[in-house]
Design a protein around this motif. Structure first.
Motif, mmCIF file in Angstrom:
data_model
loop_
_atom_site.group_PDB
_atom_site.id
_atom_site.type_symbol
_atom_site.label_atom_id
_atom_site.label_comp_id
_atom_site.label_asym_id
_atom_site.label_seq_id
_atom_site.Cartn_x
_atom_site.Cartn_y
_atom_site.Cartn_z
ATOM 1 N N TYR A 95 0.846 -1.194 0.000
ATOM 2 C CA TYR A 95 0.000 0.000 0.000
ATOM 3 C C TYR A 95 0.875 1.234 0.000
ATOM 4 C CZ TYR A 95 1.075 0.591 4.968
ATOM 5 O OH TYR A 95 1.725 0.781 6.154
ATOM 6 N N PHE A 96 0.280 2.376 -0.334
ATOM 7 C CA PHE A 96 0.981 3.651 -0.306
ATOM 8 C C PHE A 96 0.823 4.300 1.064
ATOM 9 C CE2 PHE A 96 0.435 3.815 -5.049
ATOM 10 C CZ PHE A 96 1.791 3.862 -5.337
ATOM 11 N N LEU A 97 1.876 4.996 1.504
ATOM 12 C CA LEU A 97 1.760 5.824 2.691
ATOM 13 C C LEU A 97 0.863 7.018 2.382
ATOM 14 C CD1 LEU A 97 5.504 5.841 3.773
ATOM 15 C CD2 LEU A 97 3.656 4.628 4.902
ATOM 16 N N PRO A 98 0.104 7.518 3.364
ATOM 17 C CA PRO A 98 -0.766 8.675 3.118
ATOM 18 C C PRO A 98 0.042 9.867 2.630
ATOM 19 C CG PRO A 98 -1.306 7.635 5.212
ATOM 20 C CD PRO A 98 -0.050 6.988 4.726
ATOM 21 N N GLY A 99 -0.375 10.455 1.509
ATOM 22 C CA GLY A 99 0.305 11.622 0.978
ATOM 23 C C GLY A 99 1.622 11.336 0.293
ATOM 24 N N ASN A 100 1.945 10.060 0.141
ATOM 25 C CA ASN A 100 3.223 9.696 -0.479
ATOM 26 C C ASN A 100 2.972 8.617 -1.521
ATOM 27 O OD1 ASN A 100 5.764 8.866 -1.199
ATOM 28 N ND2 ASN A 100 6.532 8.656 0.877
ATOM 29 N N LYS A 101 2.936 9.004 -2.774
ATOM 30 C CA LYS A 101 2.696 8.062 -3.866
ATOM 31 C C LYS A 101 3.996 7.592 -4.503
ATOM 32 C CE LYS A 101 -1.841 8.120 -3.853
ATOM 33 N NZ LYS A 101 -2.640 6.900 -3.582
ATOM 34 N N LYS A 102 5.104 7.736 -3.764
ATOM 35 C CA LYS A 102 6.399 7.334 -4.308
ATOM 36 C C LYS A 102 6.949 6.088 -3.627
ATOM 37 C CE LYS A 102 7.636 12.129 -5.438
ATOM 38 N NZ LYS A 102 8.610 13.217 -5.250
ATOM 39 N N THR A 103 6.369 5.713 -2.492
ATOM 40 C CA THR A 103 6.919 4.591 -1.720
ATOM 41 C C THR A 103 5.840 3.569 -1.448
ATOM 42 O OG1 THR A 103 8.430 6.130 -0.632
ATOM 43 C CG2 THR A 103 8.173 3.956 0.363
ATOM 44 N N LEU A 104 6.085 2.307 -1.827
ATOM 45 C CA LEU A 104 5.168 1.207 -1.527
ATOM 46 C C LEU A 104 5.634 0.498 -0.258
ATOM 47 C CD1 LEU A 104 4.531 -0.250 -5.076
ATOM 48 C CD2 LEU A 104 2.776 0.556 -3.526
ATOM 49 N N ILE A 105 4.715 0.269 0.664
ATOM 50 C CA ILE A 105 5.014 -0.396 1.925
ATOM 51 C C ILE A 105 4.421 -1.798 1.896
ATOM 52 C CG2 ILE A 105 4.830 -0.260 4.436
ATOM 53 C CD1 ILE A 105 6.431 1.989 3.165
ATOM 54 N N SER A 106 5.204 -2.793 2.301
ATOM 55 C CA SER A 106 4.749 -4.188 2.314
ATOM 56 C C SER A 106 4.073 -4.516 3.632
ATOM 57 C CB SER A 106 5.924 -5.138 2.087
ATOM 58 O OG SER A 106 6.526 -4.907 0.836
ATOM 59 N N ILE A 107 3.064 -5.386 3.560
ATOM 60 C CA ILE A 107 2.390 -5.906 4.756
ATOM 61 C C ILE A 107 2.688 -7.395 4.828
ATOM 62 C CG2 ILE A 107 0.206 -6.163 5.965
ATOM 63 C CD1 ILE A 107 -0.931 -3.915 4.304
ATOM 64 N N SER A 108 3.393 -7.810 5.885
ATOM 65 C CA SER A 108 3.758 -9.223 5.998
ATOM 66 C C SER A 108 3.279 -9.849 7.301
ATOM 67 C CB SER A 108 5.279 -9.387 5.894
ATOM 68 O OG SER A 108 5.924 -8.642 6.894
ATOM 69 N N LYS A 109 2.843 -9.034 8.244
ATOM 70 C CA LYS A 109 2.379 -9.580 9.521
ATOM 71 C C LYS A 109 1.303 -8.671 10.088
ATOM 72 C CE LYS A 109 6.445 -7.642 11.892
ATOM 73 N NZ LYS A 109 7.135 -7.190 10.666
ATOM 74 N N ASP A 110 0.690 -9.118 11.181
ATOM 75 C CA ASP A 110 -0.432 -8.394 11.765
ATOM 76 C C ASP A 110 -0.035 -6.997 12.223
ATOM 77 O OD1 ASP A 110 -2.551 -8.142 14.407
ATOM 78 O OD2 ASP A 110 -3.341 -8.893 12.521
ATOM 79 N N LYS A 111 1.201 -6.862 12.722
ATOM 80 C CA LYS A 111 1.672 -5.556 13.183
ATOM 81 C C LYS A 111 1.706 -4.555 12.037
ATOM 82 C CE LYS A 111 5.516 -3.346 15.620
ATOM 83 N NZ LYS A 111 6.861 -3.558 16.243
ATOM 84 N N ASP A 112 2.146 -4.998 10.827
ATOM 85 C CA ASP A 112 2.161 -4.125 9.654
ATOM 86 C C ASP A 112 0.746 -3.700 9.266
ATOM 87 O OD1 ASP A 112 4.762 -6.121 8.106
ATOM 88 O OD2 ASP A 112 4.899 -4.508 9.564
ATOM 89 N N PHE A 113 -0.204 -4.644 9.408
ATOM 90 C CA PHE A 113 -1.593 -4.357 9.048
ATOM 91 C C PHE A 113 -2.183 -3.314 9.994
ATOM 92 C CE2 PHE A 113 -5.402 -5.311 6.817
ATOM 93 C CZ PHE A 113 -6.437 -5.262 7.728
ATOM 94 N N LYS A 114 -1.924 -3.466 11.301
ATOM 95 C CA LYS A 114 -2.416 -2.495 12.278
ATOM 96 C C LYS A 114 -1.772 -1.132 12.047
ATOM 97 C CE LYS A 114 -4.938 -5.533 14.452
ATOM 98 N NZ LYS A 114 -6.405 -5.521 14.276
ATOM 99 N N ARG A 115 -0.487 -1.140 11.679
ATOM 100 C CA ARG A 115 0.202 0.124 11.421
ATOM 101 C C ARG A 115 -0.427 0.852 10.230
ATOM 102 N NH1 ARG A 115 5.530 -1.548 10.516
ATOM 103 N NH2 ARG A 115 5.815 -1.651 12.763
ATOM 104 N N MET A 116 -0.833 0.094 9.194
ATOM 105 C CA MET A 116 -1.494 0.707 8.047
ATOM 106 C C MET A 116 -2.779 1.406 8.477
ATOM 107 S SD MET A 116 -3.091 -1.100 4.620
ATOM 108 C CE MET A 116 -4.477 -1.773 5.565
ATOM 109 N N LEU A 117 -3.557 0.751 9.344
ATOM 110 C CA LEU A 117 -4.802 1.355 9.815
ATOM 111 C C LEU A 117 -4.528 2.617 10.623
ATOM 112 C CD1 LEU A 117 -6.794 -1.847 10.890
ATOM 113 C CD2 LEU A 117 -6.869 -0.618 8.723
ATOM 114 N N ASN A 118 -3.447 2.596 11.416
ATOM 115 C CA ASN A 118 -3.099 3.787 12.201
ATOM 116 C C ASN A 118 -2.693 4.941 11.299
ATOM 117 O OD1 ASN A 118 -3.595 2.440 14.602
ATOM 118 N ND2 ASN A 118 -1.480 1.763 14.833
ATOM 119 N N PHE A 119 -2.011 4.623 10.184
ATOM 120 C CA PHE A 119 -1.567 5.660 9.263
ATOM 121 C C PHE A 119 -2.745 6.356 8.577
ATOM 122 C CE2 PHE A 119 2.409 4.709 10.352
ATOM 123 C CZ PHE A 119 3.220 3.906 9.565
#
Length: 745
Positions: free
Chosen positions: A64-88
């Motif tokens: 997924y893309f970071l909010p406001g940043n269409k230049k960097t793709l972030i990978s989700i590999s575990k539950d912590k990454d998924f929760k972090r995406m929701l927080n972002f």
């Protein structure tokens, strides 16, 4: 309070395209909407996505893309990454999620050939092929389009059952690349490529009868077969036209051999997209796929060379990368002002050394990191070999913080001296820096010359390895193991008594080893004597995470490798900044945990006031604490930067907060200062826009060194055992031989 809900727009089947400003956009493909909230588990989300796109959850990756940043793709590999995406997401109601699968990567040759080669990020996407009994739910697609403005095109054919024909050769799509007389091509190379594909689709081999810049005559390789084709330039144009063609075959076709029909360049073009999605695509798998999909046999060597050609097409050549190095260095300084980037060449203009330190790293080290640097090396197993010199620090939570790195031809005294000079100009600080580094390869001398006011802590691992080498052959494996353990105990001992006891144990095994230890300058490695602050770190290989990044990119051309490291550092800085903004404690999590454990121990102690700021603390032992000097006779406070249990007992007894007596580098505020600056992307790394100023830059050619034959040696992991068991004769008990080769027999 109701749980906030989000809509995840799961997309697949499209492609990423780089825009002029360096941002990425995703074009085409399929999209589905999934409702998620803060209670959604990643495993459940992943299973639903896998079922939706009919792919395996085990081989699927999600980005997924970071909010406001269409230049960097972030990978989700575990539950912590998924929760972090929701927080972002914050107040955002939707998030775009992109699906990638290894299964898709292995079938990407069936996809349309119109993929842009100019994309910076290319994803292998999951083909949406529904099972026979599947029902495609399009009921909410209009609502999604209206709500988020997503351009979704739906191809009904893609949702049909694959049927029994799903294993047909991919080559059959080339049956009509040659249609007959009067067919025109823009060049002879285009005609030859079309002919190549046509022969594969129709299963026959051919040979050139005439093949020059004006005409091409080709006939079937089978003796007596009438099939032939003749093409030449169209008069007064640059076009190539088929003038004659006999499309009939009387042969049954020939078994297709790679050496004749499948050139390395052609196979490289075929596997290019697969390699882009799966960088670890092995030559054996390449040969198997080409055999299965096209009926062509490749041996391992041909597949390996085809992979190298495809890699060069994707990443650019090593030679071009060195040519672009001056442009790349200028771009880093332009996009990241304040960065220090220098390179040197030899007299013949061949590459010599490259130093990189981003402004965000320099600022983070000066603003929030303790004055502690780890110097280490890691090999580069690229085409031209080399070594990476690194300077890393530790943030307030004991996470790795890369400060600078350099690519050099070898680990030499001259290269280390140059690296330290560049490092000094980058970090320019008045503080006394403690370096944890090897004492060999001229480092001891260079550190004293360049940083004349620093502390040099000898890396305990390198010290133990040298002791083991120097005494090898004289003692058994068991005896050497005991001496190495005693050396570590002597180094960690906080008091002189413990240090002396440990080296006396070594003396009991070997007086020579005892002399070696006492003459190895303990003031540079033993806690008892070392004057600097190491914060309980004793070895230089602290940056294991950074080395793992290097191992993922070390085979890339030099500019691409540096840009991959830049991207990893950029993502880490952003992620840690966002995480630290949610911390509520005064200290970083790891230090807060240690302080609480010491506080729990301190509650059982008895405190006696001696005089002024001096106190006696009685527990299992009696220790003296001087609050004003931040000192305790146990030495833990001095060695770690955190109050020990004895100091905490005193501070609570006199009504003071232990937090006021912790090192400032362990505070959440310092941690946030470390990651306050960002590393910016460097656009056009692989396809720069050259202007007149660029043409005036220095010419750089590849270094003369080349990769030696054989399997490359890997960097020894931190957990590897230093001592290897040596042979011991069961007859004479001597070392270095066994019973069979014993001379006594």
């Amino acid at each position: 309070m109701a749980t906030k809900k989000f809509i995840a727009i799961c997309q697949s089947g499209g492609e990423f395209v780089t825009n002029k400003d360096g941002s990425l956009s995703y074009n085409g493909g399929e999209a589905y909407a999934i409702d998620i909230d803060e209670e959604t588990e990643f495993s459940g989300f992943k299973s639903e996505v896998a079922e939706m796109f009919n792919c395996s959850a085990d081989t699927m990756s999600i980005k997924y893309f970071l909010p406001g940043n269409k230049k960097t793709l972030i990978s989700i590999s575990k539950d912590k990454d998924f929760k972090r995406m929701l927080n972002f997401l914050g107040d955002t109601a939707t998030v775009d999620v992109f699906i990638q699968s290894e299964e898709a990567a292995r079938n990407i040759s069936n996809m349309p050939a119109s993929r842009s080669s100019r994309t910076t990020v290319s994803e292998a996407v999951v083909p949406v092929v529904a099972p026979a009994d599947a029902v495609v739910d399009m009921s909410n697609i209009d609502h999604i389009v209206d709500r988020i403005g997503l351009d979704i095109s739906f191809d009904p054919a893609s949702a049909l059952p694959a049927g029994d024909d799903q294993h047909r050769k991919a080559a059959q799509q080339w049956e009509n690349t040659i249609t007959g007389v009067d067919q025109r091509f823009s060049s002879f190379s285009e005609f030859r490529e079309a002919l190549h594909k046509y022969s594969i689709a129709h299963g026959f081999a051919y040979r050139y009868k005439k093949n020059d810049s004006h005409r091409v005559t080709v006939k079937c390789k089978c003796q007596g077969c009438p099939w032939r084709i003749y093409a030449s330039r169209l008069s007064t144009t640059q076009l190539v036209c088929i003038k004659k063609m006999n499309s009939k075959h009387t042969c049954e076709g020939a078994s297709v051999k790679a050496g004749y029909r499948a050139t390395r360049g052609w196979v490289g073009n075929i596997i290019k997209e697969k390699l882009k999605a799966s960088p670890n695509y092995k030559p054996k798998d390449i040969a198997d796929d080409i055999k299965r999909e096209y009926g062509i046999q490749l041996n391992y060597s041909q597949a390996w060379r085809a992979k190298e050609i495809a890699r060069e097409q994707l990443q650019g050549s090593y030679k071009d990368s060195y040519t672009l190095l001056p442009f790349f260095c200028e771009k880093i300084k332009e996009t990241n002002p304040g960065s220090v980037v220098t390179f040197t060449t030899k007299e013949d203009s061949s590459f010599h050394r490259l130093f990189v330190s981003f402004h965000a790293s320099i600022s983070g080290f000066q603003q929030g990191c303790r004055p502690l640097l780890f110097l280490d090396t890691t090999p580069l197993n690229s085409k031209y070999q080399g070594t990476l010199l690194t300077a890393t620090s530790a943030d307030g939570d004991d996470g790795i913080f890369p400060v600078a790195f350099a690519v050099v031809d070898a680990e030499t005294e001259d290269n280390w001296h140059w690296f330290l000079q560049e490092l000094k100009s980058a970090v320019s600080t008045s503080q006394q820096i403690t370096f944890i580094a090897d004492f060999q390869n001229g480092l001891n001398k260079s550190l004293a010359e360049v940083f004349d006011n620093c502390y040099h802590s000898y890396c305990l691992r390198h010290l133990a390895e040298k002791l083991n080498r120097d005494i090898k052959g004289q003692f058994s494996h068991e005896a050497r193991r005991f001496m190495i353990n005693d050396l570590y105990a002597a180094a960690y001992a906080p008091k002189f008594e413990g240090f002396q006891c440990s080296i006396e144990s070594i003396k009991g095994i070997s007086p020579d080893a005892y002399d070696w230890v006492t003459q190895s300058e303990p003031e540079h490695w033993a806690n008892t004597y070392f004057p600097g602050a190491r914060y309980d770190h004793m070895t230089s290989n602290f940056g294991q995470q950074f080395y793992s990044w290097v191992s993922e990119a070390h085979e890339l051309p030099i500019t691409h490798m540096v840009d991959v490291l830049r991207g990893k550092m950029m993502e880490t800085i952003y992620t840690r900044r966002v995480e630290s903004n949610q911390w509520l404690t005064k200290l970083t999590p790891s230090k807060e945990d240690k302080l609480q454990k010491e506080t729990a121990i301190a509650r059982s102690f008895q405190v006696l006031h001696l005089q002024s700021s001096t106190f006696e603390v009685r527990g299992e032992s009696a220790d003296i604490v001087d609050v004003d000097r931040w000192d305790c006779t146990c030495k833990t406070w001095h060695l770690t930067g955190l109050p020990c249990c004895h100091a905490i007992a005193v501070l609570e007894w006199i009504g003071r907060s232990p937090y006021d007596y912790c090192s400032k580098y362990f505070t959440t505020e310092s941690y946030r200062m470390t990651y306050s600056e960002s590393i910016q992307p460097v656009p056009n790394v692989d396809r720069p826009i050259l202007d007149e100023s660029t043409q005036e830059l220095v010419t750089v050619t590849p270094p003369p060194t080349r990769r030696p034959p054989g399997r490359p040696k890997m960097k020894q992991p931190e957990s590897a055992e230093i001592i290897k068991r040596s042979l011991q004769c069961s007859k004479c008990k001597g070392l270095g031989h066994n019973k069979k080769t014993c001379k006594d027999s």
